[in-house]
Design a protein around this motif. Structure first.
Motif, PDB file in Angstrom:
ATOM      1  N   UNK A 133      -2.677   1.451  17.457  1.00 35.99           N
ATOM      2  CA  UNK A 133      -2.322   0.370  16.531  1.00 35.99           C
ATOM      3  C   UNK A 133      -1.686   0.937  15.278  1.00 35.99           C
ATOM      4  N   UNK A 134      -0.925   0.091  14.619  1.00 34.65           N
ATOM      5  CA  UNK A 134      -0.474   0.372  13.269  1.00 34.65           C
ATOM      6  C   UNK A 134      -1.651   0.134  12.327  1.00 34.65           C
ATOM      7  N   UNK A 135      -1.534   0.573  11.088  1.00 38.08           N
ATOM      8  CA  UNK A 135      -2.604   0.320  10.119  1.00 38.08           C
ATOM      9  C   UNK A 135      -2.027   0.313   8.711  1.00 38.08           C
ATOM     10  N   UNK A 136      -2.488  -0.643   7.912  1.00 39.67           N
ATOM     11  CA  UNK A 136      -2.099  -0.724   6.499  1.00 39.67           C
ATOM     12  C   UNK A 136      -3.355  -1.060   5.698  1.00 39.67           C
ATOM     13  N   UNK A 137      -3.687  -0.218   4.723  1.00 39.87           N
ATOM     14  CA  UNK A 137      -4.873  -0.418   3.890  1.00 39.87           C
ATOM     15  C   UNK A 137      -4.450  -0.462   2.421  1.00 39.87           C
ATOM     16  N   UNK A 179      -4.820  -0.974 -10.684  1.00 40.83           N
ATOM     17  CA  UNK A 179      -4.043  -0.075  -9.840  1.00 40.83           C
ATOM     18  C   UNK A 179      -4.225  -0.461  -8.372  1.00 40.83           C
ATOM     19  N   UNK A 180      -3.111  -0.704  -7.706  1.00 45.07           N
ATOM     20  CA  UNK A 180      -3.102  -0.960  -6.277  1.00 45.07           C
ATOM     21  C   UNK A 180      -2.680   0.320  -5.578  1.00 45.07           C
ATOM     22  N   UNK A 181      -3.559   0.858  -4.726  1.00 46.56           N
ATOM     23  CA  UNK A 181      -3.258   2.056  -3.955  1.00 46.56           C
ATOM     24  C   UNK A 181      -3.116   1.649  -2.495  1.00 46.56           C
ATOM     25  N   UNK A 182      -2.057   2.109  -1.844  1.00 48.91           N
ATOM     26  CA  UNK A 182      -1.774   1.666  -0.483  1.00 48.91           C
ATOM     27  C   UNK A 182      -1.492   2.849   0.431  1.00 48.91           C
ATOM     28  N   UNK A 183      -1.796   2.663   1.710  1.00 49.83           N
ATOM     29  CA  UNK A 183      -1.414   3.625   2.747  1.00 49.83           C
ATOM     30  C   UNK A 183      -0.973   2.822   3.958  1.00 49.83           C
ATOM     31  N   UNK A 184       0.206   3.115   4.470  1.00 50.27           N
ATOM     32  CA  UNK A 184       0.771   2.332   5.560  1.00 50.27           C
ATOM     33  C   UNK A 184       1.323   3.246   6.639  1.00 50.27           C
ATOM     34  N   UNK A 185       0.930   2.961   7.885  1.00 46.63           N
ATOM     35  CA  UNK A 185       1.440   3.681   9.043  1.00 46.63           C
ATOM     36  C   UNK A 185       1.941   2.660  10.051  1.00 46.63           C
ATOM     37  N   UNK A 186       3.238   2.637  10.295  1.00 45.66           N
ATOM     38  CA  UNK A 186       3.790   1.709  11.272  1.00 45.66           C
ATOM     39  C   UNK A 186       4.616   0.609  10.636  1.00 45.66           C
ATOM     40  N   UNK A 187       4.726  -0.532  11.343  1.00 49.81           N
ATOM     41  CA  UNK A 187       5.595  -1.606  10.882  1.00 49.81           C
ATOM     42  C   UNK A 187       4.858  -2.836  10.372  1.00 49.81           C
ATOM     43  N   UNK A 188       3.524  -2.758  10.222  1.00 52.71           N
ATOM     44  CA  UNK A 188       2.844  -3.751   9.394  1.00 52.71           C
ATOM     45  C   UNK A 188       3.087  -3.344   7.945  1.00 52.71           C
ATOM     46  N   UNK A 189       2.670  -4.140   6.982  1.00 51.31           N
ATOM     47  CA  UNK A 189       2.912  -3.728   5.607  1.00 51.31           C
ATOM     48  C   UNK A 189       2.626  -4.813   4.606  1.00 51.31           C
ATOM     49  N   UNK A 220     -13.549   4.750  -0.903  1.00 54.06           N
ATOM     50  CA  UNK A 220     -12.498   5.750  -0.770  1.00 54.06           C
ATOM     51  C   UNK A 220     -11.117   5.141  -1.005  1.00 54.06           C
ATOM     52  N   UNK A 221     -10.150   6.015  -1.320  1.00 60.46           N
ATOM     53  CA  UNK A 221      -8.768   5.587  -1.389  1.00 60.46           C
ATOM     54  C   UNK A 221      -8.255   5.343   0.029  1.00 60.46           C
ATOM     55  N   UNK A 222      -7.221   4.504   0.194  1.00 58.65           N
ATOM     56  CA  UNK A 222      -6.761   4.119   1.533  1.00 58.65           C
ATOM     57  C   UNK A 222      -6.422   5.281   2.456  1.00 58.65           C
ATOM     58  N   UNK A 223      -5.739   6.309   1.944  1.00 57.83           N
ATOM     59  CA  UNK A 223      -5.353   7.438   2.804  1.00 57.83           C
ATOM     60  C   UNK A 223      -6.584   8.114   3.393  1.00 57.83           C
ATOM     61  N   UNK A 224      -7.564   8.382   2.548  1.00 58.48           N
ATOM     62  CA  UNK A 224      -8.799   9.018   3.009  1.00 58.48           C
ATOM     63  C   UNK A 224      -9.578   8.073   3.927  1.00 58.48           C
ATOM     64  N   UNK A 225      -9.531   6.793   3.619  1.00 60.70           N
ATOM     65  CA  UNK A 225     -10.246   5.806   4.416  1.00 60.70           C
ATOM     66  C   UNK A 225      -9.684   5.745   5.844  1.00 60.70           C
ATOM     67  N   UNK A 283       6.059  -1.999   1.090  1.00 65.30           N
ATOM     68  CA  UNK A 283       5.793  -0.836   1.926  1.00 65.30           C
ATOM     69  C   UNK A 283       7.059  -0.436   2.684  1.00 65.30           C
ATOM     70  N   UNK A 284       7.050   0.783   3.161  1.00 65.45           N
ATOM     71  CA  UNK A 284       8.166   1.276   3.956  1.00 65.45           C
ATOM     72  C   UNK A 284       7.804   1.209   5.437  1.00 65.45           C
TER      73      UNK A 284
END
Length: 354
Positions: free
Chosen positions: A184-188, A197-207, A156-161, A220-221
């Motif tokens: 927890x924060x999470x970054x995939x 192609x690098x696809x990313x999903x980031x929630x929080x302050x890891x990155x 799966x893509x990171x967001x769906x994962x 990442x933001x």
């Protein structure tokens, strides 16, 4: 499968996957006709745009030769330390992680998949749960273990994962009474070997950040509710008050990498203690891209973790965290004592397929 079938499938893959949204790594041309019939020249040039070293146009004749597909892979090494033990440990793709790796309240995984999609995941357990009687590492490590298992099965893509993994964690709590309490924060990150192609999903302050030719070209933001309170996934009994964000709050990006690009994925324990210029300096000691070996990545990951460790202990150090605190109206000096997890990876050229 015959040669003609292979070429036909490759062309079909390139048309469906590289069009229409790879005109730019960050922009989608809304005026582009979705039903446009692309010529082989279009496809060929798009392939060149993704992997510019794959094709020598001086040799191109008409009619065009079979499509050339550049195959790449993420080679990686991870290092980190717990603020409790403060012993720096390292692992790499040489000894693929059978399970997730823990550095204190941090957890991570790296998955080089035979189906040509690689994954990197990182999560930082929120330490405040320890004051409530819960081990903060349980939530982050459980989330990463579920993510890794799902990535290995579903591609799966990171967001769906993130969404599926979080929902499964909630299900285990509610239906199986697993009591995985915390946040927890999470970054995939996912990497497609055939397109780069690098696809990313980031929630929080890891990155993460991406470095090409010694410069940071994408990152990442950071997502926070306010200073030092990151966005986070969470679960707790209804009787407890806690911050809980949704997987859909994660920020998703796509980026077209080139062979030789370096990717640093880390928890805030690295970014809060090591400024960009020092990160770039450590990365500059790596050999040329096609000469980078696993031991080089291990050495760099250890050096970055060591830098973060040293700076965290320095009470007079003007850390990125101290500067951010000042901007937010707080007085803080020195580094930030925290767990650190850092994964250094490189986009490695595996050759071509026709």
């Amino acid at each position: 499968m015959s040669r003609k079938q292979s070429i036909a499938l490759t062309r079909q893959f390139l048309v469906t996957r590289l069009f229409p949204n790879l005109n730019s790594p960050k922009e989608y041309d809304s005026n582009q006709q979705k039903d446009r019939k692309h010529t082989l020249t279009d496809v060929f040039k798009k392939t060149y745009a993704v992997f510019p070293n794959a094709i020598d146009f001086a040799l191109v004749q008409d009619p065009l030769p079979p499509i050339i597909v550049k195959i790449s892979q993420l080679n990686w090494a991870a290092a980190g330390f717990s603020k409790v033990s403060q012993n720096i440990r390292c692992t790499s793709g040489q000894s693929a992680l059978a399970t997730i790796q823990k550095f204190g309240e941090d957890a991570c995984f790296a998955l080089t998949n035979s189906r040509r999609k690689d994954y990197i995941g990182i999560a930082d357990g929120v330490g405040g749960w320890r004051d409530r009687g819960f081990d903060p590492s349980v939530f982050s490590s459980s989330l990463m273990r579920i993510c890794k298992d799902m990535a290995n099965k579903k591609q799966e893509d990171p967001m769906r994962l993130i969404d599926d993994s979080y929902n499964k964690l909630l299900l285990l709590n509610k239906k199986k009474n697993f009591q995985i309490v915390g946040s927890s924060t999470v970054c995939i990150l996912s990497f497609e070997q055939e397109t780069g192609i690098l696809t990313t999903a980031n929630l929080g302050d890891s990155g993460y950040l991406i470095v090409r030719n010694g410069e940071i070209i994408d990152r990442s933001e950071k997502q926070t509710h306010k200073f030092n309170i990151p966005k986070q996934l969470a679960y707790a009994p209804p009787s407890l008050r806690f911050i809980a964000d949704m997987p859909s709050d994660a920020h998703e990006k796509k980026f077209v990498t080139h062979p030789g690009d370096l990717i640093v994925t880390a928890t805030d324990g690295l970014f809060d203690n090591v400024p960009d210029e020092v990160l770039l300096q450590e990365l500059s000691y790596l050999p040329h891209a096609d000469q980078i070996h696993t031991q080089d990545l291990e050495r760099t990951a250890k050096c970055l973790a060591s830098r973060a460790h040293k700076n965290a202990l320095n009470k007079s150090y003007v850390s990125p965290f101290a500067l951010a605190a000042k901007s937010a109206g707080f007085h803080y000096t020195g580094g930030k004592m925290d767990d650190v997890t850092v994964i250094v990876s490189v986009v490695s050229d595996l050759g071509t397929e026709v």
